[in-house]
Scaffold this active site. Structure first.
Site, PDB file in Angstrom:
ATOM      1  N   TYR A 325       0.769  -1.059   0.011  1.00 26.20           N
ATOM      2  CA  TYR A 325       0.070  -0.094  -0.106  1.00 26.20           C
ATOM      3  C   TYR A 325       0.834   1.175   0.027  1.00 26.20           C
ATOM      4  O   TYR A 325       1.915   1.496   0.766  1.00 26.20           O
ATOM      5  CB  TYR A 325      -0.764   0.073   1.333  1.00 26.20           C
ATOM      6  CG  TYR A 325      -1.629   1.283   1.486  1.00 26.20           C
ATOM      7  CD1 TYR A 325      -2.338   1.924   0.316  1.00 26.20           C
ATOM      8  CD2 TYR A 325      -2.046   1.720   2.801  1.00 26.20           C
ATOM      9  CE1 TYR A 325      -3.101   2.949   0.684  1.00 26.20           C
ATOM     10  CE2 TYR A 325      -2.820   2.761   2.915  1.00 26.20           C
ATOM     11  CZ  TYR A 325      -3.253   3.619   1.755  1.00 26.20           C
ATOM     12  OH  TYR A 325      -4.078   4.630   1.976  1.00 26.20           O
ATOM     13  N   CYS A 326       0.383   2.098  -0.869  1.00 26.62           N
ATOM     14  CA  CYS A 326       1.364   3.375  -1.094  1.00 26.62           C
ATOM     15  C   CYS A 326       2.745   3.178  -1.166  1.00 26.62           C
ATOM     16  O   CYS A 326       3.354   2.400  -1.965  1.00 26.62           O
ATOM     17  CB  CYS A 326       0.942   4.332   0.102  1.00 26.62           C
ATOM     18  SG  CYS A 326       1.547   5.927   0.396  1.00 26.62           S
ATOM     19  N   LEU A 327       3.524   3.830  -0.206  1.00 25.71           N
ATOM     20  CA  LEU A 327       5.342   3.451  -0.365  1.00 25.71           C
ATOM     21  C   LEU A 327       5.466   2.147  -0.247  1.00 25.71           C
ATOM     22  O   LEU A 327       6.543   1.770  -0.819  1.00 25.71           O
ATOM     23  CB  LEU A 327       5.938   4.450   0.705  1.00 25.71           C
ATOM     24  CG  LEU A 327       5.652   6.006   0.614  1.00 25.71           C
ATOM     25  CD1 LEU A 327       6.556   6.595   1.973  1.00 25.71           C
ATOM     26  CD2 LEU A 327       6.099   6.560  -0.506  1.00 25.71           C
ATOM     27  N   GLY A 329       3.784  -0.255  -1.512  1.00 23.13           N
ATOM     28  CA  GLY A 329       3.568  -0.824  -2.734  1.00 23.13           C
ATOM     29  C   GLY A 329       4.922  -0.554  -3.624  1.00 23.13           C
ATOM     30  O   GLY A 329       5.055  -1.591  -4.212  1.00 23.13           O
ATOM     31  N   LEU A 353      -1.750  -1.148  -3.956  1.00 23.81           N
ATOM     32  CA  LEU A 353      -2.661  -0.298  -3.775  1.00 23.81           C
ATOM     33  C   LEU A 353      -2.336   0.912  -3.505  1.00 23.81           C
ATOM     34  O   LEU A 353      -1.472   1.403  -2.668  1.00 23.81           O
ATOM     35  CB  LEU A 353      -3.401  -0.713  -2.182  1.00 23.81           C
ATOM     36  CG  LEU A 353      -3.630  -2.219  -1.946  1.00 23.81           C
ATOM     37  CD1 LEU A 353      -4.183  -2.531  -0.769  1.00 23.81           C
ATOM     38  CD2 LEU A 353      -4.609  -2.766  -3.093  1.00 23.81           C
TER      39      LEU A 353
END
Length: 594
Positions: A325-327, A329, A353
């Site tokens: 998720y985010c960083l 990811g 994500l």
């Protein structure tokens, strides 16, 4: 005629190493003095580099001075706006002004539709729009400078919005009349409390409605592994049988992991466990000055690879589903690419994500990321060893100043409203610090140099490419994302040669991901693009993909199930002894570090 010396293979390697952010040699005395000076300047500017704004302003001013056509256009626009306001101010034309009221939720209440407040709100929005017109479309101005000048102009104009002042805000006036001014008394108390808390951050704040381990992050589980950077949490199964392939979730380290395990009603972790999956999640340490030299490689090795090793040892599963998720990811994509390059096929699937691979269209954050700005951030971190959570929160607040600065100030100080705390707001205030080396490498190698997308990012002194990933990919973008704009996330299609299932969901960077079944007013689009399919632009993909009401979570679990084996008996919680034995109950200790 002089000839440029031929470039050797060694030169290329050296250049790649330099661009990739290799650890620099100790600074000289002169550089140390400069770093100290820049750090002092940053404290007075909120961490923003003055040179960045100066360059943008000079570019705009020089080209504006040489653009008489643009000046004429702006004069005509100003005259039209003035004429429209004058006509609307004439008695009998109030209805026209009300019908043309601006599309701005600051002015959405009934009071703003009454004269003269409707006129003031209209004037403000015309003023804001005129300055946007003045800052953009000037022939010859660099796009990055144009965007920055428009952003700064918008911030400055919004400081004078009639909603920000008690006697030009009808909602504040109504509250004052109804409460005989008690709203101002409460507002003064709120301001005094906030100033005191700012001056004495070590003192405990007022009791919080939500607390980690009590009503946040309470999905049952155990910490089964801990190293210097992470705690790995394994969640207790809630079904008699589970899919053999476990799920590893790698959240962003810029905030605490429990964004994906909030309240029981909106916990993605609990939802996945309830669908018959064995779930592990990484809980990042909150770094301190001693961790200043932790870099991106340490985050990959300690945060992803050691977690995968632990999960494999605990479950004995040959493959797992990796979710970032985010960083987290982006880090997962780096790790998965390196694994693929080295023949490590333990990822059955990879899910990203709101995560970016290419950073050339990274949205409003690009306003704050350039060489001058990154240098100032590095000089700030050189003094402390990390970037504080307050400094990061300030930059994010500027991106949405109307919602994150002015609206809360009006509620707390003019209306005297405490505001209703909720789980996502509590998590949003629970930020972490960024180690000096990691944050510098992240900003330079990914944001500035775009090394990952351009094939220059190195792991183990050898370049990696996301195109090496052979596992099917599930990617999610959110419609109103100001951190990872969905079109930037969608560019993943350009960098992989596998099946990609892409979801575009309503909401922002956080609320779009935390989109549980039953959440009202949610919708999403989902479509699979096979590896051998032709590329579709984001606009074409949107036009050809039907919008559906509800949450994207069931679609995610259906996709995971399709790439999983038949259910079997749940694995043991940790190993019975040794390195991966149970250490403590979830949510663990790292998440509680301040």
């Amino acid at each position: 005629m002089l000839k440029r010396p031929a470039t050797t293979c060694t030169d290329e390697v050296a250049a790649d190493t330099n661009r990739s952010g290799a650890k620099a040699s100790p600074p000289s005395l002169y550089k140390t003095i400069d770093q100290f000076t820049h750090s002092a300047v940053a404290k007075t500017t909120g961490g923003l580099a003055p040179s960045v704004l100066g360059e943008a302003w000079l570019d705009w001013a020089v080209h504006m001075a040489a653009s008489p056509g643009k000046q004429w256009q702006l004069m005509e626009s100003a005259m039209r706006n003035a004429q429209a306001l004058w006509l609307q101010s004439i008695p009998g034309n109030e209805a026209t002004c009300a019908n043309n009221k601006p599309e701005d939720k600051r002015f959405a209440s009934h009071g703003w539709q009454q004269y003269p407040f409707n006129l003031w709100s209209q004037a403000h929005c015309q003023h804001w729009q005129w300055w946007q017109e003045a800052m953009t479309g000037v022939h010859g101005v660099a796009p990055s400078h144009e965007d920055l000048m428009a952003f700064v102009a918008g911030l400055l104009v919004d400081t004078s919005a009639p909603s920000n002042f008690p006697f030009t805000n009808p909602d504040v006036i109504a509250a004052m009349q109804a409460e005989q001014g008690q709203n101002f008394v409460r507002g003064a108390k709120n301001l005094a409390n906030d100033l005191h808390q700012k001056a004495s951050p070590s003192e405990p704040a007022s009791p919080q409605l939500f607390k980690v381990g009590q009503n946040l992050a309470i999905t049952p589980g155990k910490v089964v592994f801990r190293n210097h950077l992470i705690e790995l949490i394994q969640y207790t199964p809630s079904t008699e049988r589970v899919r053999p392939e476990p799920i590893l979730i790698v959240p962003a380290w810029i905030m605490k992991y429990y964004i994906l395990d909030l309240s029981p009603t909106n916990s993605l972790v609990q939802f996945l466990v309830g669908q018959g999956f064995t779930v592990f999640i990484v809980s990042w340490k909150n770094p301190s000055v001693e961790d200043r030299d932790l870099g991106m490689e340490e985050y990959r090795q300690l945060g992803v690879m050691e977690a995968i090793d632990a999960i494999q040892a605990i479950t004995q599963a040959p493959k797992l589903h990796a979710v970032g998720y985010c960083l987290g990811g982006t880090l997962l994509a780096i790790a998965a690419a390196a694994m693929a390059r080295d023949g490590d096929d333990r990822c059955a699937t990879v899910s990203l994500l709101a995560a970016q691979i290419d950073f050339t269209e990274a949205g409003p954050l690009r306003l704050f990321i350039n060489d001058s700005q990154v240098t100032m951030i590095e000089d700030m971190m050189s003094q402390t060893g990390y970037l504080s959570s307050d400094q990061m929160a300030g930059a994010f607040a500027l991106l949405r100043a109307k919602d994150l600065i002015w609206a809360p100030a009006i509620d707390r100080y003019l209306l005297g409203v405490q505001g209703h705390s909720f789980d996502l707001m509590t998590w949003n205030a629970d930020a972490t610090r960024m180690p000096y080396r990691m944050h510098s490498e992240y900003l330079r190698r990914l944001f500035l140099n775009n090394d990952l997308a351009d094939g220059r990012y190195q792991v183990g002194n050898k370049a990696i490419a996301v195109t090496d990933i052979r596992a099917p990919i599930f990617a999610v973008g959110t419609e109103d994302d100001h951190v990872a704009p969905w079109r930037s996330v969608y560019k993943l299609h350009l960098f992989v040669d596998v099946d990609v299932t892409f979801v575009l969901t309503s909401g922002g960077h956080n609320a779009g991901i935390v989109s549980e079944p039953g959440h009202q007013h949610r919708h999403f689009r989902i479509a699979n693009t096979p590896a051998d399919a032709y590329y579709r632009s984001p606009a074409d993909w949107c036009a050809e993909t039907t919008s559906q009401e509800g949450s994207w979570w069931p679609g995610f679990t259906n996709w995971l199930a399709q790439h999983s084996s038949d259910p079997t008996t749940p694995p043991h919680m940790g190993t019975r002894s040794g390195q991966y034995a149970v250490l403590c109950d979830a949510p663990g200790t790292y998440v509680k570090q301040t």
